[in-house]
Design a protein around this motif. Structure first.
Motif, PDB file in Angstrom:
ATOM      1  N   MET A 197       0.880  -1.238   0.011  1.00  0.00           N
ATOM      2  CA  MET A 197       0.149   0.058   0.088  1.00  0.00           C
ATOM      3  C   MET A 197       0.708   1.190   0.108  1.00  0.00           C
ATOM      4  O   MET A 197       0.451   2.382  -0.378  1.00  0.00           O
ATOM      5  N   SER A 198       2.022   1.222   0.477  1.00  0.00           N
ATOM      6  CA  SER A 198       3.026   2.090   0.668  1.00  0.00           C
ATOM      7  C   SER A 198       3.269   2.642  -0.973  1.00  0.00           C
ATOM      8  O   SER A 198       3.654   3.901  -1.318  1.00  0.00           O
ATOM      9  N   ASP A 199       3.385   1.637  -1.706  1.00  0.00           N
ATOM     10  CA  ASP A 199       3.849   1.863  -3.006  1.00  0.00           C
ATOM     11  C   ASP A 199       2.622   2.709  -3.819  1.00  0.00           C
ATOM     12  O   ASP A 199       2.868   3.878  -4.455  1.00  0.00           O
ATOM     13  N   ILE A 200       1.515   2.282  -3.526  1.00  0.00           N
ATOM     14  CA  ILE A 200       0.301   2.997  -4.011  1.00  0.00           C
ATOM     15  C   ILE A 200       0.159   4.490  -3.561  1.00  0.00           C
ATOM     16  O   ILE A 200       0.227   5.477  -4.277  1.00  0.00           O
ATOM     17  N   SER A 201       0.624   4.345  -2.253  1.00  0.00           N
ATOM     18  CA  SER A 201       0.533   5.839  -1.724  1.00  0.00           C
ATOM     19  C   SER A 201       1.519   6.889  -2.366  1.00  0.00           C
ATOM     20  O   SER A 201       1.453   7.863  -2.387  1.00  0.00           O
ATOM     21  N   ASN A 202       2.610   6.235  -2.700  1.00  0.00           N
ATOM     22  CA  ASN A 202       3.852   7.085  -3.142  1.00  0.00           C
ATOM     23  C   ASN A 202       3.698   7.350  -4.529  1.00  0.00           C
ATOM     24  O   ASN A 202       3.812   8.632  -4.892  1.00  0.00           O
ATOM     25  N   ILE A 203       2.944   6.612  -5.520  1.00  0.00           N
ATOM     26  CA  ILE A 203       2.478   7.036  -6.694  1.00  0.00           C
ATOM     27  C   ILE A 203       1.486   8.364  -6.571  1.00  0.00           C
ATOM     28  O   ILE A 203       1.572   8.988  -7.358  1.00  0.00           O
ATOM     29  N   GLY A 204       0.639   8.347  -5.726  1.00  0.00           N
ATOM     30  CA  GLY A 204      -0.581   9.116  -5.420  1.00  0.00           C
ATOM     31  C   GLY A 204       0.216  10.385  -4.969  1.00  0.00           C
ATOM     32  O   GLY A 204      -0.107  11.544  -5.303  1.00  0.00           O
ATOM     33  N   THR A 205       1.243  10.472  -4.204  1.00  0.00           N
ATOM     34  CA  THR A 205       2.130  11.546  -3.636  1.00  0.00           C
ATOM     35  C   THR A 205       2.735  12.041  -4.734  1.00  0.00           C
ATOM     36  O   THR A 205       2.619  13.597  -5.087  1.00  0.00           O
ATOM     37  N   ALA A 206       3.254  11.326  -5.548  1.00  0.00           N
ATOM     38  CA  ALA A 206       3.949  11.985  -7.155  1.00  0.00           C
ATOM     39  C   ALA A 206       2.825  12.807  -7.945  1.00  0.00           C
ATOM     40  O   ALA A 206       3.119  13.687  -8.567  1.00  0.00           O
ATOM     41  N   LEU A 207       1.755  11.890  -8.018  1.00  0.00           N
ATOM     42  CA  LEU A 207       0.674  12.817  -8.827  1.00  0.00           C
ATOM     43  C   LEU A 207       0.076  13.912  -8.246  1.00  0.00           C
ATOM     44  O   LEU A 207      -0.220  14.965  -9.158  1.00  0.00           O
ATOM     45  N   LYS A 208       0.024  13.917  -7.059  1.00  0.00           N
ATOM     46  CA  LYS A 208      -0.286  15.092  -6.239  1.00  0.00           C
ATOM     47  C   LYS A 208       0.491  16.389  -6.524  1.00  0.00           C
ATOM     48  O   LYS A 208       0.074  17.336  -6.674  1.00  0.00           O
ATOM     49  N   ASP A 209       1.915  15.793  -6.671  1.00  0.00           N
ATOM     50  CA  ASP A 209       2.879  17.018  -6.827  1.00  0.00           C
ATOM     51  C   ASP A 209       3.062  17.433  -8.251  1.00  0.00           C
ATOM     52  O   ASP A 209       3.686  18.444  -8.646  1.00  0.00           O
ATOM     53  N   GLY A 210       2.709  16.252  -9.464  1.00  0.00           N
ATOM     54  CA  GLY A 210       3.252  16.764 -10.635  1.00  0.00           C
ATOM     55  C   GLY A 210       2.490  15.541 -11.723  1.00  0.00           C
ATOM     56  O   GLY A 210       1.536  15.139 -11.703  1.00  0.00           O
ATOM     57  N   TRP A 211       3.659  15.307 -12.598  1.00  0.00           N
ATOM     58  CA  TRP A 211       3.523  14.181 -13.623  1.00  0.00           C
ATOM     59  C   TRP A 211       3.934  12.871 -13.313  1.00  0.00           C
ATOM     60  O   TRP A 211       5.368  13.054 -12.589  1.00  0.00           O
ATOM     61  N   VAL A 212       3.478  11.964 -13.457  1.00  0.00           N
ATOM     62  CA  VAL A 212       4.052  10.591 -13.515  1.00  0.00           C
ATOM     63  C   VAL A 212       4.036   9.812 -14.594  1.00  0.00           C
ATOM     64  O   VAL A 212       3.008   9.793 -15.433  1.00  0.00           O
ATOM     65  N   ILE A 213       5.285   9.110 -14.899  1.00  0.00           N
ATOM     66  CA  ILE A 213       5.287   8.147 -16.196  1.00  0.00           C
ATOM     67  C   ILE A 213       5.147   6.787 -15.646  1.00  0.00           C
ATOM     68  O   ILE A 213       5.956   6.314 -14.769  1.00  0.00           O
ATOM     69  N   THR A 214       4.321   6.031 -16.356  1.00  0.00           N
ATOM     70  CA  THR A 214       4.570   4.748 -15.704  1.00  0.00           C
ATOM     71  C   THR A 214       4.275   3.572 -17.036  1.00  0.00           C
ATOM     72  O   THR A 214       3.950   4.098 -18.204  1.00  0.00           O
ATOM     73  N   PHE A 215       4.805   2.697 -16.909  1.00  0.00           N
ATOM     74  CA  PHE A 215       4.962   1.465 -18.029  1.00  0.00           C
ATOM     75  C   PHE A 215       4.099   0.263 -17.505  1.00  0.00           C
ATOM     76  O   PHE A 215       4.595  -0.577 -16.838  1.00  0.00           O
ATOM     77  N   PRO A 216       2.705   0.246 -17.904  1.00  0.00           N
ATOM     78  CA  PRO A 216       1.819  -0.417 -17.389  1.00  0.00           C
ATOM     79  C   PRO A 216       1.906  -2.101 -17.668  1.00  0.00           C
ATOM     80  O   PRO A 216       1.390  -2.900 -16.808  1.00  0.00           O
ATOM     81  N   GLN A 217       2.779  -2.464 -18.673  1.00  0.00           N
ATOM     82  CA  GLN A 217       3.128  -3.774 -18.752  1.00  0.00           C
ATOM     83  C   GLN A 217       4.039  -4.256 -17.759  1.00  0.00           C
ATOM     84  O   GLN A 217       4.203  -5.615 -17.276  1.00  0.00           O
ATOM     85  N   GLY A 218       4.817  -3.291 -17.111  1.00  0.00           N
ATOM     86  CA  GLY A 218       6.013  -3.741 -16.208  1.00  0.00           C
ATOM     87  C   GLY A 218       7.106  -4.525 -16.702  1.00  0.00           C
ATOM     88  O   GLY A 218       7.813  -4.992 -16.040  1.00  0.00           O
ATOM     89  N   THR A 219       7.116  -4.629 -18.159  1.00  0.00           N
ATOM     90  CA  THR A 219       8.389  -5.186 -18.446  1.00  0.00           C
ATOM     91  C   THR A 219       8.735  -4.640 -20.084  1.00  0.00           C
ATOM     92  O   THR A 219       7.770  -4.039 -20.564  1.00  0.00           O
TER      93      THR A 219
END
Length: 281
Positions: free
Chosen positions: A140-162
């Protein structure tokens, strides 16, 4: 700005700016000289809000994809239209820019740790660890950290994870979208796998046409759309849905390779021109 102002993750901003400038200056030629990065959709970036934007993209190397996006995003925000000419756009880079990466990868050496300081939101993979398949709960801390980053700005993610093409979309990305309701911007990249090694640190082949297409934000009903529907939208948006797969004959593969080579900005095209000029004289 106070000298030691920090972002929500405790990173000192002037150090982050310095690292982006140095790493950007070093990597710039990888997309402008050794290879040619063609960009579409830079105007989309200038229309986005400053915060709560999630970029979703297919993945081809560990680091080169993200580095290219840092270049393109900053160049576009400084008024460049589909190009990264003149690295001066990094003089005042966007500092609230983050990317999601496996914590295991970002701790694998000094250079990855430096890259992590630039903007990594490190997460623990639930399906893979130390080269082996695993099955563990999302932290849950990982989800929270992504939320923190989104609240602060832009986030890049690769949804396939590979970096393997046409692998399934991780449903966690859809859950993040439903939870934080970001503006979701698809990006489709190509050419990075051919031009760099898997990590994206070493140049494997020169004169390769790299491409980055930034698409319009997805239309998502955050309240009523289910996870499966969002996953399918992501698959189509980043062109990783199984319908994009096709079986090519050896002849078609050769023709495709020749076509890719012919699009190189100083490769085969120039050789053909040289040959034509020689025949004329």
């Amino acid at each position: 700005m106070p000298l030691f102002k920090r972002n929500p993750f405790g990173h000192i901003l002037f150090i982050k700016r310095f690292l982006i400038q140095i790493l950007g200056a070093i990597s710039h030629s990888r997309y402008r000289s050794f290879n040619n990065l063609q960009i579409e959709g830079s105007e989309v970036l200038r229309q986005l809000p400053d915060k709560n934007v999630l970029f979703i993209s297919n993945h081809q190397t560990y680091f080169a994809d993200v580095a290219a996006m840092f270049h393109v995003f900053n160049a576009s925000l400084k008024g460049r239209d589909d190009n990264i000419k003149n690295v001066g756009y990094l003089w005042k880079p966007k500092l609230n820019l983050y990317y999601v990466a496996a914590g295991e990868t970002m701790k694998s050496g000094l250079l990855p740790r430096i890259f992590a300081y630039v903007g990594s939101v490190s997460v623990e993979r639930t399906w893979r660890s130390s080269g082996k398949d695993v099955n563990r709960q999302v932290k849950m801390s990982d989800i929270s950290n992504i939320g923190t980053a989104l609240k602060d700005g832009w986030v890049i993610t690769f949804p396939q994870g590979t970096t393997t093409p046409f692998k399934p979309i991780r449903r966690g990305t859809a859950h993040i979208i439903k939870t934080f309701k970001p503006t979701v911007v698809p990006i489709v990249i190509d050419g990075f796998r051919r031009s760099f090694d898997k990590k994206g640190l070493m140049i494997k082949k020169r004169n390769v046409l790299q491409s980055m297409v930034i698409k319009e934000p997805l239309e998502i009903d955050y309240e009523n759309e289910d996870v499966s529907s969002i996953v399918e939208k992501i698959e189509f948006a980043i062109e990783q849905h199984p319908s994009f797969l096709k079986v090519l004959t050896p002849k078609q593969l050769k023709e495709q390779e020749e076509f890719i080579e012919s699009r190189s900005f100083w490769g085969v095209d120039n050789k053909k021109k040289d040959k034509e000029n020689t025949e004329e004289y």
